[in-house]
Design an enzyme around this catalytic site. Structure first.
Site, PDB file in Angstrom:
ATOM      1  N   SER A  85      -0.947  -1.262  -0.300  1.00 24.37           N
ATOM      2  CA  SER A  85      -1.814  -2.316  -0.879  1.00 24.37           C
ATOM      3  C   SER A  85      -1.155  -2.848  -2.146  1.00 24.37           C
ATOM      4  O   SER A  85      -0.825  -2.067  -3.039  1.00 24.37           O
ATOM      5  CB  SER A  85      -3.175  -1.744  -1.264  1.00 24.37           C
ATOM      6  OG  SER A  85      -3.821  -1.190  -0.157  1.00 24.37           O
ATOM      7  N   ARG A  94      -7.504   4.224  -8.516  1.00 27.70           N
ATOM      8  CA  ARG A  94      -6.085   3.837  -8.651  1.00 27.70           C
ATOM      9  C   ARG A  94      -5.656   3.808 -10.127  1.00 27.70           C
ATOM     10  O   ARG A  94      -4.854   2.973 -10.527  1.00 27.70           O
ATOM     11  CB  ARG A  94      -5.811   2.468  -8.006  1.00 27.70           C
ATOM     12  CG  ARG A  94      -6.072   2.396  -6.515  1.00 27.70           C
ATOM     13  CD  ARG A  94      -5.094   3.268  -5.729  1.00 27.70           C
ATOM     14  NE  ARG A  94      -5.178   3.040  -4.295  1.00 27.70           N
ATOM     15  CZ  ARG A  94      -6.040   3.657  -3.485  1.00 27.70           C
ATOM     16  NH1 ARG A  94      -6.884   4.555  -3.949  1.00 27.70           N
ATOM     17  NH2 ARG A  94      -6.027   3.405  -2.186  1.00 27.70           N
ATOM     18  N   GLU A 106      -1.840  -3.681  -7.936  1.00 31.41           N
ATOM     19  CA  GLU A 106      -1.907  -2.210  -7.944  1.00 31.41           C
ATOM     20  C   GLU A 106      -0.517  -1.596  -8.087  1.00 31.41           C
ATOM     21  O   GLU A 106      -0.328  -0.546  -8.688  1.00 31.41           O
ATOM     22  CB  GLU A 106      -2.575  -1.752  -6.633  1.00 31.41           C
ATOM     23  CG  GLU A 106      -2.856  -0.273  -6.541  1.00 31.41           C
ATOM     24  CD  GLU A 106      -2.245   0.354  -5.313  1.00 31.41           C
ATOM     25  OE1 GLU A 106      -1.012   0.552  -5.303  1.00 31.41           O
ATOM     26  OE2 GLU A 106      -3.000   0.662  -4.379  1.00 31.41           O
TER      27      GLU A 106
END
Ligand code: FAD
Ligand code: EPU
Length: 338
Positions: free
Chosen positions: A238, A164, A334
């Site tokens: 997420s 990520r 994130e």
């Protein structure tokens, strides 16, 4: 290319958060971007490049210009007996592009089916799902330097992809307008079905012969069963990363929490399932007004209707603090916070 003022960004972010921007424009060609660079509105210090708005949390109005990337086009650049280089313009919807590659029988992106957003954002956080990340097939990207207007190419190494992560999320944040991404896709696909519930799902679907389409269908089915659809309930997937901890920390947690969900990494450390940590902290389904922790996937924060970006952000702080107190593990957001 037209620039409008005081535009609502609610239709442009999947959290469905109400916020507005001082200026807004859509870029349909590289020429549009070059024209924009001559406009007074481009002198705004704050420039937010927007794809599908599916990895953003707007905590305030954007006191600057929002540049919506609408560049379209998919083309084959070159091919060998084994591989095809496919270039995809940044404004193409990611899932449509994945479907196009499957239609051409080109392997590599099928596990990444149904990830929302546009192709241009895919290198930002090296999107990943079901055991595959774009770095596995990424060849290069073309970007326009927002400072100089110069066209620059980045190969796989230059993007510094991680879990990520990429150079565009940190060092070069807001510096480059990604215009296209080129992938090296396989004419002789290698199937990745080891991860999560893919095998069980293929069995449940009665699939006996693997194909790109079958894997894509299985992934789509699993995703639909777990993740909230932003068209129904606002979210950005997420909200936190799965945290990486040392073997020592993992062992001590495992002793106290034998059901801990974790995956060993090649470097000897462990990745913990953040969704499990949040659920075990008693927060799955937790709600503070219209901001909530999703009832089926605790890693996803949701907007039940009228939550503001600050409400969601405050909830994320509560989650971080609660998990830290219970497990001594620090979660990291994130989603891109604006
Ligand atoms: P945006 O939200 O518009 O932008 C994200 C960031 O990239 C911003 O900082 C923006 O400024 C920047 N940016 C966007 N386009 C450009 C460009 N052309 N040039 C330069 N900068 C740009 N992600 C995963 O990795 N795996 C998943 O499985 C996954 N599942 C998801 C499921 C749901 C239901 C949702 C809502 C999100 C999910 N995500 C997942 C997150 C998200 O879909 C991805 O991060 C996606 O790549 C974001 O694309 P976007 O076009 O919406 O980006
Ligand atoms: N779990 C729980 N409770 C929950 C959620 C998860 O206990 O509420 C545990 C379960 O044991 C489950 C495990 O966590 O088996 C892993 O859950 P899941 O398979 O749903 O995956 P994830 O780790 O929560 C990651 C990505 C997703 C990606 C999926 C599939 C991150 C931050 N998230 O989620 O990406 O789609 O794996 O590969 O890495 C995104 O980035 O937005 C995203 C959705």
């Amino acid at each position: 290319m037209t620039v409008t003022s005081n535009v609502s960004l609610q239709p442009f972010n999947t959290f469905g958060i109400q916020a507005s921007c001082r200026y807004f424009t859509e870029i349909n060609s590289i020429n549009d971007l070059q024209e924009l660079q001559k406009e007074p509105a481009f002198m705004q210090p704050l420039k937010l490049i927007l794809g599908g708005g599916s990895n953003l949390l707007l905590t305030k109005d954007v006191d600057g210009i929002v540049i919506k990337n609408n560049l379209k086009g998919i083309s084959i650049v070159s091919q060998t007996e084994d591989y095809v280089l496919v270039k995809c313009a940044a404004g193409e919807v990611w899932h449509n592009f994945v479907m196009w590659t499957i239609g051409q029988n080109l392997g590599g992106l099928e596990n990444l089916s149904l990830i929302p957003g546009c192709t241009g954002a895919s290198p930002m956080q090296n999107i990943g799902a079901y055991g595959v990340e774009i770095k596995d097939t990424f060849h290069e990207l073309e970007a326009i330097d927002m400072k100089t207007g110069e066209l620059v190419r980045f190969d796989n190494n230059a993007c510094k992809f991680g879990y990520r992560e990429s150079v565009f999320k940190r060092d070069y944040k807001d510096r480059y307008f990604i215009a296209s991404v080129t992938f090296k896709l396989s004419k002789k696909p290698v199937y990745h079905i080891e991860y999560g519930a893919i095998k069980q799902q293929l069995d449940a679907m009665g699939i006996t012969e693997l194909s790109l389409r079958a894997i894509s269908d299985a992934v789509i089915h699993i995703r639909r069963s777990k993740l909230p659809d932003p068209a129904v309930i606002g979210n950005a997937g997420s909200f936190f990363k799965n945290p990486e901890v040392s073997a020592e920390k993992y062992n001590s947690l495992k002793e106290s929490f034998p059901n801990l969900v974790a995956y060993p990494l090649e470097n000897g450390s462990y990745k913990l399932a953040a969704g499990w940590l949040i659920e075990q902290s008693g927060l799955k389904g937790y709600r503070a007004g219209d901001a909530g922790v999703h009832t089926l996937q605790a890693l996803v924060l949701v907007n039940y209707g009228k939550a503001s970006g600050k409400d969601i952000y405050n909830l994320s702080t509560h989650v971080l603090q609660t998990v830290s107190q219970k497990f001594g593990v620090e979660l990291e957001r994130e989603v891109n916070i604006i």
